[in-house]
Enzyme design. Structure first.
Site, PDB file in Angstrom:
ATOM      1  N   GLU A 172       0.841  -1.193   0.000  1.00  0.00           N
ATOM      2  CA  GLU A 172       0.000   0.000   0.000  1.00  0.00           C
ATOM      3  C   GLU A 172       0.879   1.247   0.000  1.00  0.00           C
ATOM      4  OE1 GLU A 172      -4.177  -0.869   1.672  1.00  0.00           O
ATOM      5  OE2 GLU A 172      -2.923  -0.346   3.363  1.00  0.00           O
ATOM      6  N   GLY A 178      -6.207   6.908   0.285  1.00  0.00           N
ATOM      7  CA  GLY A 178      -7.194   7.959   0.548  1.00  0.00           C
ATOM      8  C   GLY A 178      -6.967   9.235  -0.239  1.00  0.00           C
ATOM      9  N   SER A 218      -6.421   3.734  -2.996  1.00  0.00           N
ATOM     10  CA  SER A 218      -7.365   4.315  -3.965  1.00  0.00           C
ATOM     11  C   SER A 218      -7.810   3.334  -5.044  1.00  0.00           C
ATOM     12  CB  SER A 218      -6.785   5.591  -4.592  1.00  0.00           C
ATOM     13  OG  SER A 218      -6.576   6.559  -3.581  1.00  0.00           O
TER      14      SER A 218
HETATM   15  P1  13P Z   1      -8.188   3.760   0.224  1.00  0.00           P
HETATM   16  O1  13P Z   1      -8.729   2.659  -0.644  1.00  0.00           O
HETATM   17  O2  13P Z   1      -9.262   4.608   0.847  1.00  0.00           O
HETATM   18  O3  13P Z   1      -7.141   4.561  -0.490  1.00  0.00           O
HETATM   19  O4  13P Z   1      -7.450   3.057   1.461  1.00  0.00           O
HETATM   20  C1  13P Z   1      -6.592   2.003   1.212  1.00  0.00           C
HETATM   21  C2  13P Z   1      -6.228   1.383   2.501  1.00  0.00           C
HETATM   22  O5  13P Z   1      -5.626   1.996   3.362  1.00  0.00           O
HETATM   23  C3  13P Z   1      -6.664   0.002   2.746  1.00  0.00           C
HETATM   24  O6  13P Z   1      -6.072  -0.536   3.874  1.00  0.00           O
END
Ligand code: 13P
Length: 255
Positions: A172, A178, A218
């Protein structure tokens, strides 16, 4: 062995009891008619207070599993406000997200601490979803591979082969969480292939070929299919888009 595919929704700090029941039920009913491949796990990671209720609710859907978003590394004791892996296991949950960048950033979790949490999960038959990811400055200064390697070596690669086979890795990139900014499928594939090569180097090719590596950051209904089509991307860890049943189910169907 066929590598497991996983689409996991990380609800983070969202949903009251009623909202959690409603969201899970609507995900389940949208998936009811679908042909779910045998090697696919759909995982929901709600806040701790919903774990038992949700594991009860998914009893009839074999492909659905519940995850915690964190755990404490000790078995029990005077740690006010904390939850142990054994307690999580007693709810029927099967997975635990560990080392999420929000835990690293806001709760000062280090690789050494995450390592202890990994050990505690395995002791309690829980599958750790071990998160790793670089911040933007590290990518821009081309230190992203080094960052990921450190997180994996210090937090996960202390395990023996048979134990690391119980783990799942989630890449990630912090700059994609986010932000609406996704890693391109090529960037995701490049890092996933790097992670798989590292596993082969520290363990062997056979172990490397069996560990599922998820992408998170995202991920949404419009980009999921292309990300999931990459050779080393075995699914996703979904934040924002997992809070809407239609979006989440669309992503599940993109695998
Ligand atoms: P988003 O999909 O909101 O970017 O978050 C990803 C995340 O942190 C999943 O653990």
């Amino acid at each position: 062995m066929i590598r497991k595919k996983i689409v996991a929704g990380n609800w983070k700090m969202n949903n009251t009891v009623d909202e959690a029941v409603y969201l899970l039920s609507s995900i389940e009913s949208l998936l009811e008619e679908e042909n779910i491949p045998e090697n696919l796990h759909v995982v929901i990671a709600p806040p701790f207070i919903h774990l038992k209720m949700l594991t009860d609710l998914v009893q009839n859907a074999e492909y659905m599993h519940i995850a915690a978003q964190n755990c404490h590394h000790e078995d029990k004791g005077a740690y006010t406000g904390e939850i142990s892996a054994g307690m999580i296991q007693s709810t029927g949950a099967k997975y635990v997200i560990l080392g999420h960048s929000e835990r690293r950033l806001y709760f000062y979790e280090t690789n050494d601490l995450i390592k202890l949490k990994v050990i505690s999960c395995l002791k309690n038959d829980l599958t750790p979803i071990f998160c790793c990811g670089e911040v933007l400055a590290e990518r821009e200064s081309e230190k992203h591979f080094e960052t990921i390697k450190n997180q994996l070596v210090e937090g996960l690669f202390h395990l023996e082969s048979e134990d690391i086979l119980q783990a799942v890795i989630a890449y990630e990139p912090v700059w994609a969480i986010g932000t609406g900014k996704t890693a391109s499928p090529q960037q995701a594939q490049e890092m996933h292939a790097y992670i798989r090569a590292l596993i082969a180097q520290f363990y062997d090719e056979d172990v490397a070929s069996q560990i599922s590596i998820l992408y998170g950051g995202s991920c949404n209904p419009s980009n999921a299919a292309e990300l999931f089509s990459q050779k080393d991307v075995d699914g996703g860890l979904i934040g924002g888009a997992s809070l809407k049943s239609a979006d989440f189910v669309h992503i599940v169907k993109s695998i």
